[in-house]
Scaffold this active site. Structure first.
Site, PDB file in Angstrom:
ATOM      1  N   LYS A  37      14.271   6.930   3.758  1.00 56.85           N
ATOM      2  CA  LYS A  37      15.160   5.812   3.432  1.00 56.85           C
ATOM      3  C   LYS A  37      16.388   5.789   4.339  1.00 56.85           C
ATOM      4  O   LYS A  37      16.835   4.717   4.751  1.00 56.85           O
ATOM      5  CB  LYS A  37      15.563   5.895   1.955  1.00 56.85           C
ATOM      6  CG  LYS A  37      14.367   5.654   1.023  1.00 56.85           C
ATOM      7  CD  LYS A  37      14.671   6.036  -0.416  1.00 56.85           C
ATOM      8  CE  LYS A  37      13.489   5.715  -1.330  1.00 56.85           C
ATOM      9  NZ  LYS A  37      13.681   6.290  -2.691  1.00 56.85           N
ATOM     10  N   GLY A  70       7.648  11.378 -15.902  1.00 58.29           N
ATOM     11  CA  GLY A  70       7.054  10.517 -14.882  1.00 58.29           C
ATOM     12  C   GLY A  70       7.981  10.243 -13.708  1.00 58.29           C
ATOM     13  O   GLY A  70       7.674   9.426 -12.845  1.00 58.29           O
ATOM     14  N   THR A  94       0.850  -1.199   0.000  1.00 53.53           N
ATOM     15  CA  THR A  94       0.000   0.000   0.000  1.00 53.53           C
ATOM     16  C   THR A  94       0.883   1.246   0.000  1.00 53.53           C
ATOM     17  O   THR A  94       2.113   1.169  -0.023  1.00 53.53           O
ATOM     18  CB  THR A  94      -0.943   0.005   1.216  1.00 53.53           C
ATOM     19  OG1 THR A  94      -0.164   0.166   2.414  1.00 53.53           O
ATOM     20  CG2 THR A  94      -1.730  -1.296   1.321  1.00 53.53           C
ATOM     21  N   GLU A 107       6.423  13.719  -9.158  1.00 46.66           N
ATOM     22  CA  GLU A 107       4.979  13.897  -8.986  1.00 46.66           C
ATOM     23  C   GLU A 107       4.592  15.334  -9.326  1.00 46.66           C
ATOM     24  O   GLU A 107       5.441  16.220  -9.414  1.00 46.66           O
ATOM     25  CB  GLU A 107       4.598  13.664  -7.511  1.00 46.66           C
ATOM     26  CG  GLU A 107       5.105  12.387  -6.920  1.00 46.66           C
ATOM     27  CD  GLU A 107       4.195  11.218  -7.208  1.00 46.66           C
ATOM     28  OE1 GLU A 107       2.984  11.437  -7.381  1.00 46.66           O
ATOM     29  OE2 GLU A 107       4.709  10.081  -7.272  1.00 46.66           O
ATOM     30  N   GLY A 138      10.554   2.037  -9.882  1.00 45.37           N
ATOM     31  CA  GLY A 138       9.999   1.434 -11.084  1.00 45.37           C
ATOM     32  C   GLY A 138       9.131   0.233 -10.757  1.00 45.37           C
ATOM     33  O   GLY A 138       9.303  -0.414  -9.727  1.00 45.37           O
ATOM     34  N   GLU A 188      13.328  -5.453   1.482  1.00 44.33           N
ATOM     35  CA  GLU A 188      14.324  -5.137   0.438  1.00 44.33           C
ATOM     36  C   GLU A 188      13.863  -4.013  -0.478  1.00 44.33           C
ATOM     37  O   GLU A 188      14.663  -3.198  -0.930  1.00 44.33           O
ATOM     38  CB  GLU A 188      14.655  -6.400  -0.364  1.00 44.33           C
ATOM     39  CG  GLU A 188      15.795  -6.249  -1.352  1.00 44.33           C
ATOM     40  CD  GLU A 188      17.119  -5.848  -0.690  1.00 44.33           C
ATOM     41  OE1 GLU A 188      17.389  -4.635  -0.645  1.00 44.33           O
ATOM     42  OE2 GLU A 188      17.860  -6.718  -0.234  1.00 44.33           O
TER      43      GLU A 188
END
Lengths: 354, 354
Positions: A230, A212, A101, A215, A327, A154
């Site tokens: 991260k 792309g 999600t 945003e 991606g 991961e």
């Protein structure tokens, strides 16, 4: 061995995972003895289904590609039960929950609730969601460990470019003293365009949006919030830290001018948005900020939308890995790598029980 | 869990492995539950010992640092039995043989004989020796597989910089279509000096020899034989090829002039000695040759004695890993990573048997 998998969230990453599983079905079976049975899918926008015998993926793809909803799987007029993800986890009999999600970096919810439910129900969890990994890693990995389960993350940092598996396996025996990397492809693309093509920030951003990479609201990328989430994950998982997002010094790329970038270039340097975390006196010090790197730094050569991460280790010195950072197939691939690792464990367990 | 290990060959790599095991003893125990018992060591020059209760490593180091031989371990006047490695494998009761003798790339012997003996005796094997891996991988890995054993070769290509573990774990599910890398640090150091400091080839080579990067006879490095052996291993292990050393097109760096290197630099290119292997019509095509890389290639930024390898994969595109390619601790570290992977399997097996 067949593994029963349920997907919570079926947006880009979920679709990527399913496409890989379908496309590589025979290869995964011959190389790993792995067969996936997708027993349930729940998506906030597209509805949910429980299919204990396994979803026919080509049928599902045809349905979705035609603009249909997941819950029309049993037919146009079917009224599939509308299940919320918690009920679906309870009812689906999966061995692995793929939690895919959206990221809420403030609360980690609702994903964290789904993950807890799954782990308490004896299911392994794999996720590409940065929220739970950044905010609740200790609790969730502890819960997984207590129940003999895997909490695989991961896909949370560099999509399919290996981070955690690299440290766990390839760098086994090493202590990680510092991590330093380019963890946001959008900003790296913008900086590359500003330097190489002399583009103004606004034009480079616009191009990133057209392609792309960025945003419509680019704040999370250009102000460093994505890289921050991260680096929190890396701090807590690889450096044993207890870092919260508010602890991280953060600066984005919006204040960088083309003049600064060109001046650095003339001096043999290159600006990169660097996420960094290091052990310092029993604590972990983490930051996200533009840094002027000498061209001899392996991170300086990372151009375009690529990501890269340097691990400073006690035995090997510096190891750098570079690859895609986002991606559909790339992140799906990270989820697959975690699933294959769990499959390896399930096979061992199966051997033990016979 | 304690693992019994015997070393065949105790030169630089063996010493590196033993130093890591001694220095990180408590850390390896707490992080992995791993304890090493070195039950035997055999070295062509320094003699051999069998110590079923485990060798005291600090005692051994003191002996060797004082110019002594391994077989004086039981005392100055002791006449330890002189065992050849095959007899030692038979008598030592190890679970893992670390085969760390010298590389003979023409025959792979005597290492291949030792490895076969160990695998037939039910012992796992880890090696940093390029000979057996380049010439006899299929036979040795087949023998290992048949006996439920591991034939670990992580140390054969880039010392501790992960290659095989990265493909097996982090890149699980991907097909490797091509590998392309800088697999010889000596030549990369020489090319770096020729480009950056405008040094003549002969001067750069001399400096490499002074720094211990190059041998007195530098042929194996500068003519590309070392990189050739490594690309044969990659071809056969990662690309499923059946490549022999004679099949590889090879060109070293000795014909490259400073003028060529500077001219390339002026055009935005950089010369690197590139080892490359790709699938082509059911076969694997492998080569070692200087290539003029654009600076945008991740391999172009790899300077000095570093190594790097780019994997071209079907799902993730290109993944590049960069790190050390040689060294006592660095290669010892690769051996340790293979040993820890075997330890993980032994633990599982132990769980199965209780």
């Amino acid at each position: 061995m067949e593994v029963k998998i349920a997907l919570i969230g079926c947006g880009t990453v979920g679709r990527g995972l399913l496409e890989i599983l379908e496309k590589k079905r025979s290869q995964l079976k011959s190389a790993y003895g792995f067969e996936a049975r997708i027993v349930a899918i729940s998506d906030m926008l597209k509805g949910s289904i429980l299919v204990p015998d396994g979803i026919h993926l080509d049928k599902l793809f045809a349905l979705l590609d035609g603009g249909g909803r997941i819950d029309q799987y049993y037919g146009e007029g079917s009224t599939a039960e509308l299940l919320n993800p918690l009920d679906l986890i309870e009812q689906c009999d999966a061995q692995i929950i793929a939690e895919l999600t959206y990221t809420d970096i403030k609360t980690g919810e609702p994903a964290t609730g789904y993950i807890k439910k799954a782990l308490r129900s004896g299911m392994h969890v794999v996720t590409s969601n940065k929220g739970p990994a950044a905010l609740h890693y200790k609790e969730l990995s502890g819960l997984a460990h207590k129940n003999g389960l895997v909490f695989g993350i991961e896909g949370t940092v560099m999509s399919g470019t290996p981070v955690f598996s690299l440290v766990e396996n390839g760098l086994a025996g090493n202590e990680i003293r510092e991590v330093k990397g380019i963890l946001n492809g959008t900003t790296n693309f913008i900086l590359t365009k500003m330097e190489q093509d002399n583009m103004a920030y606004a034009d480079a951003l616009k191009l990133a949006q057209q392609l792309g990479y960025a945003e419509a609201d680019p704040t999370a990328d250009v102000e460093g919030f994505d890289a921050l989430a991260k680096v929190v994950i890396l701090s807590n998982v690889l450096l044993g830290g207890d870092v919260a997002p508010a602890d991280v010094k953060r600066q984005g790329i919006t204040a960088l001018t083309g003049e600064q970038i060109q001046a650095a270039k003339d001096q043999g340097y290159r600006y990169k948005l660097i996420a960094q975390a290091r052990r310092k006196g029993g604590k972990v010090d983490a930051s996200v900020a533009p840094q002027k790197l000498p061209l001899s730094d392996p991170l300086a050569g990372v151009m375009g939308a690529q990501n890269a991460l340097t691990f400073d280790t006690d035995l090997l010195g510096k190891i750098t890995i570079q690859g895609p950072g986002a991606g559909k197939l790339e992140t799906g691939c990270a989820i697959l790598a975690d699933i294959l690792a769990i499959h390896g464990r399930l096979k061992e367990k199966h051997l033990r029980s016979v």
